[in-house]
Write an enzyme that holds these catalytic residues in place. Structure first.
Site, PDB file in Angstrom:
ATOM      1  N   GLU A  13      -0.326   6.400  12.614  1.00 20.45           N
ATOM      2  CA  GLU A  13       0.836   6.047  11.781  1.00 20.45           C
ATOM      3  C   GLU A  13       1.950   5.543  12.685  1.00 20.45           C
ATOM      4  O   GLU A  13       2.203   6.110  13.752  1.00 20.45           O
ATOM      5  CB  GLU A  13       1.301   7.267  10.991  1.00 20.45           C
ATOM      6  CG  GLU A  13       2.615   7.113  10.250  1.00 20.45           C
ATOM      7  CD  GLU A  13       2.568   6.010   9.200  1.00 20.45           C
ATOM      8  OE1 GLU A  13       3.455   5.146   9.244  1.00 20.45           O
ATOM      9  OE2 GLU A  13       1.663   6.029   8.354  1.00 20.45           O
ATOM     10  N   TYR A  24      -2.850   4.329   8.742  1.00 17.96           N
ATOM     11  CA  TYR A  24      -1.718   4.521   7.817  1.00 17.96           C
ATOM     12  C   TYR A  24      -1.730   5.957   7.266  1.00 17.96           C
ATOM     13  O   TYR A  24      -1.647   6.182   6.063  1.00 17.96           O
ATOM     14  CB  TYR A  24      -1.784   3.538   6.638  1.00 17.96           C
ATOM     15  CG  TYR A  24      -1.930   2.083   7.002  1.00 17.96           C
ATOM     16  CD1 TYR A  24      -0.834   1.330   7.410  1.00 17.96           C
ATOM     17  CD2 TYR A  24      -3.165   1.442   6.925  1.00 17.96           C
ATOM     18  CE1 TYR A  24      -0.959  -0.009   7.726  1.00 17.96           C
ATOM     19  CE2 TYR A  24      -3.302   0.100   7.244  1.00 17.96           C
ATOM     20  CZ  TYR A  24      -2.202  -0.623   7.648  1.00 17.96           C
ATOM     21  OH  TYR A  24      -2.332  -1.963   7.962  1.00 17.96           O
ATOM     22  N   GLN A  44       2.524  11.210  -2.284  1.00 18.79           N
ATOM     23  CA  GLN A  44       2.096  10.577  -3.529  1.00 18.79           C
ATOM     24  C   GLN A  44       2.906  11.134  -4.694  1.00 18.79           C
ATOM     25  O   GLN A  44       3.114  12.338  -4.809  1.00 18.79           O
ATOM     26  CB  GLN A  44       0.605  10.821  -3.768  1.00 18.79           C
ATOM     27  CG  GLN A  44      -0.307  10.075  -2.803  1.00 18.79           C
ATOM     28  CD  GLN A  44      -0.472   8.606  -3.148  1.00 18.79           C
ATOM     29  OE1 GLN A  44       0.160   8.083  -4.054  1.00 18.79           O
ATOM     30  NE2 GLN A  44      -1.332   7.916  -2.409  1.00 18.79           N
ATOM     31  N   ASP A  81      -5.185   3.191   3.974  1.00 22.87           N
ATOM     32  CA  ASP A  81      -4.327   3.331   2.787  1.00 22.87           C
ATOM     33  C   ASP A  81      -3.026   2.595   3.077  1.00 22.87           C
ATOM     34  O   ASP A  81      -1.979   3.202   3.309  1.00 22.87           O
ATOM     35  CB  ASP A  81      -4.068   4.813   2.505  1.00 22.87           C
ATOM     36  CG  ASP A  81      -3.291   5.030   1.202  1.00 22.87           C
ATOM     37  OD1 ASP A  81      -3.021   4.040   0.500  1.00 22.87           O
ATOM     38  OD2 ASP A  81      -2.936   6.186   0.910  1.00 22.87           O
ATOM     39  N   CYS A  98      10.521   6.356 -25.415  1.00 23.20           N
ATOM     40  CA  CYS A  98      11.796   6.257 -24.700  1.00 23.20           C
ATOM     41  C   CYS A  98      12.672   5.183 -25.339  1.00 23.20           C
ATOM     42  O   CYS A  98      12.245   4.029 -25.483  1.00 23.20           O
ATOM     43  CB  CYS A  98      11.556   5.929 -23.235  1.00 23.20           C
ATOM     44  SG  CYS A  98      13.083   5.664 -22.300  1.00 23.20           S
ATOM     45  N   CYS A 158      -2.786   0.194  -3.456  1.00 25.21           N
ATOM     46  CA  CYS A 158      -1.867   0.203  -4.598  1.00 25.21           C
ATOM     47  C   CYS A 158      -1.623  -1.211  -5.117  1.00 25.21           C
ATOM     48  O   CYS A 158      -0.757  -1.425  -5.953  1.00 25.21           O
ATOM     49  CB  CYS A 158      -0.537   0.868  -4.220  1.00 25.21           C
ATOM     50  SG  CYS A 158       0.337   0.061  -2.864  1.00 25.21           S
TER      51      CYS A 158
END
Length: 466
Positions: free
Chosen positions: A346, A325, A296, A394, A85, A421
């Site tokens: 949630e 979650y 995702q 999560d 790139c 994450c």
């Protein structure tokens, strides 16, 4: 500190701002920057790799470290590659395009190991090699393009690192290729009809962002134009241009965000044409995806991630599972096919409605979705006598609230599956669980975000007395 002492500290720093130095790069930091030392003093150099000798200009000095700008690579690392790139050095999206993909995976494995040892104080935990992609390009199913003016000219692209300066670009090598056509159409639309674009300083203008969502399996496409208020001139012409330019498009939505904020999407959506959602699949399961849904962003690696979650849950068909979650129910529905009952929790009401709709879409009935904060809902479930054999978490990057971890400990499941994450907050939370009757058996990093420093990680945790 007195002036004499302060002067002494400053004299001990061996580098000066705006001066050039040569140095060796020894390792990499969590943000992908090279790290080396000049006379024992730590210097961070963005774009440099371990094993390289470089020339740098010092651009910032603190009492304990400095930042250097890479001026020249005197001796290059064997792991260095030429980024495909042309915007890689300026754009904030990818931090590792200059590092070979094999080395990216090794870096991410080490990132997780270091976090577990330094932050989690966990020793002897098995950290497996990061699971990478066969083709680590064009993998993202969602793109968010800021729109604005740069030197009086239209700019659509991504923000430069640590700024809101828009890097104008025609393509992105980690986004789905259809986005190039979408952006080209918006350039023509804005320029042809002189549509005002957003100026975040003055909070004026109309078009703020362009968001796309692509179904990798379904081939469906949603385009969302984010506007500063309800006004959007020439809506019909925009719809016509998008439908003519991309005949396969399924959904065109206007999102209203009139707040002076860095948050991209507002809460109000107006469907300009087509459906107000698209459908895509992960494995055999189908999911409705709306403009505000979290899904995702790498569907290829998501199947691998969820497969590992299923493996770590070790379900026999008899277990009750809590998915904290749960979002729109992606992991919950994966687990439900192998469990007796799954409870998804949630805090976002719209996500719970989407989760219920996804359960209906897939004909799955042994799942119940509950709206509320997991740290409040789970203790309430425990007081009502509901025990879970497996808990899946999560959380967002900030990790789990300690109240949630305490709630999980109260339920005392046999197994916990932690999807993360952020290696740092994962390590912090695993430390807490390991101090409270749980054992971390195995950790598996998964490369959901090739060319970037981000890594998804999944941990297999078992109650010590089980």
């Amino acid at each position: 500190m007195g002036k004499a002492e302060n002067s002494k500290v400053n004299q001990e720093i061996p580098v000066k701002k705006n001066e050039d130095y040569e140095m060796n790069i020894e390792n990499m930091g969590v943000n992908g920057e090279g790290i080396g030392r000049i006379d024992g003093f730590t210097v961070f150099v963005e774009g440099a790799l371990p094993g390289e000798r470089v020339k740098v200009k010092i651009v910032k000095v603190t009492k304990s470290f400095a930042y250097g700008k890479l001026l020249k690579i005197i001796q290059a690392s064997g792991d260095r590659v030429e980024p495909p790139c042309p915007h890689a050095k300026r754009c904030g999206g990818c931090q590792l395009q200059h590092l070979s993909y094999e080395s990216q995976l090794k870096f991410k494995t080490q990132l997780v190991k270091d976090a577990l040892e330094r932050i989690g104080k966990l020793e002897g935990v098995v950290v497996k090699d990061t699971l990478g992609m066969e083709h680590p390009w064009k993998y993202r199913n969602k793109a968010q393009y800021p729109v604005g003016l740069v030197k009086g000219k239209l700019a659509i692209g991504f923000f430069a690192p640590r700024s809101h300066d828009i890097i104008n670009l025609e393509q992105c090598d980690i986004q789905h290729g259809i986005n190039e056509k979408v952006i080209e159409i918006f350039r023509r639309f804005i320029n042809t009809y002189n549509i005002p674009v957003y100026d975040e300083v003055n909070h004026k203008g109309i078009i703020r962002h362009i968001l796309t969502k692509v179904g990798f399996k379904s081939r469906q496409l949603m385009v969302v134009v984010v506007t500063n208020g309800f006004e959007l001139p020439r809506k019909k012409e925009l719809v016509d241009m998008l439908r003519k330019g991309i005949p396969s498009i399924n959904s065109i939505v206007q999102n209203i965000n009139s707040a002076k904020t860095n948050v991209i999407l507002g809460e109000k959506n107006i469907t300009l044409w087509g459906q107000d959602y698209i459908v895509d699949a992960i494995g055999e399961l189908k999911f409705k995806i709306s403009p505000l849904s979290f899904f995702q962003i790498n569907p290829v690696q998501t199947e691998i991630l969820y497969g590992k979650a299923l493996e770590y849950a070790a379900l026999t068909g008899q277990e009750r599972v809590i998915d904290a979650y749960c979002g729109i129910g992606t992991i919950s529905l994966f687990l439900a096919k192998h469990a007796s009952k799954v409870y998804g929790v949630e805090v976002v009401p719209q996500a719970i409605e989407d989760a219920k709709e996804n359960a209906r879409l897939n004909g799955i009935e042994n799942v119940e979705f509950i709206t509320g904060e997991a740290e409040e809902v789970i203790p309430r479930m425990a007081r009502l006598g509901l025990k879970a054999d497996v808990v899946v978490v999560d959380p967002p990057r900030k990790g789990c609230d300690q109240k949630l971890l305490d709630a999980v400990l109260e339920i005392a499941p046999k197994r916990i599956v932690y999807v993360s994450c952020n290696p740092a907050t994962l390590a912090r939370d695993l430390k807490y669980l390991s101090e409270n009757q749980y054992q971390v058996l195995e950790v598996q990093p998964v490369d959901m975000f090739p060319q970037t420093v981000h890594v998804e990680t999944i941990a297999r945790i078992q109650r010590a007395d089980f």
